[in-house]
Design a protein around this motif. Structure first.
Motif, PDB file in Angstrom:
ATOM      1  N   UNK A 199     -51.393 -42.946 -10.221  1.00  0.00           N
ATOM      2  CA  UNK A 199     -52.004 -41.667 -10.602  1.00  0.00           C
ATOM      3  C   UNK A 199     -51.794 -40.620  -9.513  1.00  0.00           C
ATOM      4  N   UNK A 200     -51.878 -41.042  -8.239  1.00  0.00           N
ATOM      5  CA  UNK A 200     -51.665 -40.097  -7.130  1.00  0.00           C
ATOM      6  C   UNK A 200     -50.235 -39.563  -7.141  1.00  0.00           C
ATOM      7  N   UNK A 201     -49.262 -40.454  -7.314  1.00  0.00           N
ATOM      8  CA  UNK A 201     -47.863 -40.007  -7.357  1.00  0.00           C
ATOM      9  C   UNK A 201     -47.626 -39.134  -8.584  1.00  0.00           C
ATOM     10  N   UNK A 202     -48.254 -39.489  -9.701  1.00  0.00           N
ATOM     11  CA  UNK A 202     -48.061 -38.685 -10.912  1.00  0.00           C
ATOM     12  C   UNK A 202     -48.607 -37.279 -10.683  1.00  0.00           C
ATOM     13  N   UNK A 203     -49.746 -37.193 -10.042  1.00  0.00           N
ATOM     14  CA  UNK A 203     -50.396 -35.894  -9.865  1.00  0.00           C
ATOM     15  C   UNK A 203     -49.704 -35.021  -8.820  1.00  0.00           C
ATOM     16  N   UNK A 204     -49.291 -35.639  -7.726  1.00  0.00           N
ATOM     17  CA  UNK A 204     -48.804 -34.829  -6.594  1.00  0.00           C
ATOM     18  C   UNK A 204     -47.318 -34.963  -6.310  1.00  0.00           C
TER      19      UNK A 204
ATOM     20  N   UNK B  75     -44.198 -42.178 -15.331  1.00  0.00           N
ATOM     21  CA  UNK B  75     -44.071 -40.807 -15.854  1.00  0.00           C
ATOM     22  C   UNK B  75     -43.237 -40.727 -17.130  1.00  0.00           C
ATOM     23  N   UNK B  76     -42.859 -41.871 -17.682  1.00  0.00           N
ATOM     24  CA  UNK B  76     -42.168 -41.858 -18.971  1.00  0.00           C
ATOM     25  C   UNK B  76     -43.056 -42.576 -19.982  1.00  0.00           C
ATOM     26  N   UNK B  77     -42.957 -43.905 -19.993  1.00  0.00           N
ATOM     27  CA  UNK B  77     -43.823 -44.640 -20.908  1.00  0.00           C
ATOM     28  C   UNK B  77     -45.237 -44.781 -20.353  1.00  0.00           C
ATOM     29  N   UNK B  78     -45.420 -44.559 -19.066  1.00  0.00           N
ATOM     30  CA  UNK B  78     -46.748 -44.690 -18.447  1.00  0.00           C
ATOM     31  C   UNK B  78     -47.163 -43.359 -17.817  1.00  0.00           C
ATOM     32  N   UNK B  79     -48.203 -42.769 -18.351  1.00  0.00           N
ATOM     33  CA  UNK B  79     -48.744 -41.507 -17.836  1.00  0.00           C
ATOM     34  C   UNK B  79     -50.272 -41.634 -17.811  1.00  0.00           C
ATOM     35  N   UNK B  80     -50.974 -40.716 -17.146  1.00  0.00           N
ATOM     36  CA  UNK B  80     -52.444 -40.811 -17.171  1.00  0.00           C
ATOM     37  C   UNK B  80     -53.009 -40.739 -18.592  1.00  0.00           C
TER      38      UNK B  80
END
Ligand code: SF4
Length: 374
Positions: free
Chosen positions: A353-358, A332-337
């Motif tokens: 991606x699941x953790x980023x989304x939810x 969620x910093x240098x790596x995002x969808x």
């Protein structure tokens, strides 16, 4: 919605969670193999319904996530050729290779097309005899029968301009690799229901016996997953290590035997590299010698291309259940969808991606924990 809402009933979910709390007397670590299950768990907060100590870790069952970076580089190399129409399912286009992804090849004029079936690629080859049509065959056992069918059809049609870049992987060898690892924490598995609709579950029986782990073939809806966890914990608590079938509405013990026959006819079992994990013996499918003429690696001379994985991405540890996505410093910093460093942030089935989304907010506050009992 008929046939979906029935498996998302909150009252039944609470009853299953209560049953789980009653049977659980100590901590257990269970791995859900499939990325589709991971998404359902995170989306519906199922892990937060579990008793303290029962932990779910996320497995390697997302084919996009485990496709090695060198296969992506091979795809990019082939797709960039002017004579090629390169066909793939959509989520492979954003998976980063060493330098770029397939979308950037497309943006730079490459003929990269999203298809919905390998048979679409065969049809393209028929319509464009002056072009080379390549299909990127990525997936577990679930997608192998359709890909085998495409090769058979191309063979029967005598197509000389169709080939396949094959990156098929098999679930049982990956489970064995996880269980054999010195870092292993997994005590029970939820096996992927859709893989078992094709393959059945006889292959899992020797694994359950040899490693003394319960394996529960499990579906993808919230009640499926909670029931699968309950069946797994019941076995662990009773000291049993058997294969059970939670997903009986879709899975038979021997699976779909004509589909298996098709796979055996067109493919052979080969060693396969898994992204972030390395090579696992006998863990993939490659084209059988009788169909080697359809092998895109041979046709385009890219078989020996190698590539290094990103040093920053810890997706290998996530796919083995050793770490969770929010424990990656780049999460969620240098790596995002939008700017993924690893495939687990790209795929719709990827754990990152699941953790980023939810779970982005929860993850930012610290490790995700199950709520206290009572
Ligand atoms: S957050 Fe990104 S860099 Fe970290 S493990 Fe996931 S995909 Fe790799």
């Amino acid at each position: 919605m008929k046939f979906t809402d029935e498996y998302r009933d909150q009252r039944l979910a609470k009853e299953l969670a209560a049953a789980l709390a009653r049977v659980t007397t100590r901590p257990w670590t269970i791995m859900e193999v499939c990325g589709g299950q991971t998404h359902a768990i995170v989306k519906f907060g199922l892990d937060q319904l579990l008793p303290p100590g029962v932990e779910l870790v996320h497995g390697p069952g997302c084919p996009v996530c485990v496709t090695p970076v060198e296969l992506i580089d091979k795809a990019i190399e082939i797709a960039a050729r002017p004579e090629v129409i390169f066909c793939s399912f959509g989520d492979m286009l954003r998976v980063p290779g060493t330098q770029r992804d397939l979308f950037s090849v497309k943006a730079q004029g490459g003929d990269v097309r999203i298809v919905y079936s390998p048979l679409d690629a065969v049809q393209l080859a028929r319509r464009h005899p002056d072009r080379q049509v390549v299909f990127f065959a990525v997936g577990f056992e679930t997608t192998a029968p359709a890909n085998a069918l495409a090769v058979l059809q191309a063979h029967r049609l005598g197509l000389k301009n169709f080939s396949m870049l094959v990156s098929h992987v098999l679930v049982p060898p990956a489970m064995e690799a996880i269980l054999s690892s010195p870092n292993n924490r997994v005590q029970g598995f939820l096996a992927a229901g859709h893989v078992c609709t094709v393959m059945g579950y006889t292959e899992y029986e020797p694994i359950a016996r040899r490693y003394r782990v319960p394996i529960v073939v499990t579906g993808f809806e919230p009640l499926d997953i909670l029931q699968g966890i309950l069946m797994c914990v019941e076995q662990l608590e009773q000291g049993r290590a058997e294969v059970q079938n939670q997903y009986a509405r879709a899975v038979r013990r021997r699976g779909n035997e004509p589909a298996q026959e098709l796979i055996r006819h067109v493919f052979q079992v080969v060693p396969r590299k898994w992204r972030g994990v390395g090579e696992i013996p006998q863990s993939g499918l490659g084209l059988a010698p009788a169909y080697a003429e359809f092998d895109a690696e041979r046709r385009f001379g890219v078989a020996t291309l190698t590539a290094e994985e990103s040093a920053e991405c810890i997706s290998g540890l996530i796919l083995q259940g050793v770490k969770k996505p929010h424990q990656c410093p780049a999460f969620a910093t240098r790596c995002t969808p939008e700017h993924p460093l690893g495939a687990t942030m790209v795929s719709s089935e990827g754990a990152c991606a699941a953790y980023y989304r939810y779970r982005r907010d929860v993850a930012a506050a610290g490790p995700v924990q199950a709520p206290a009992k009572g």
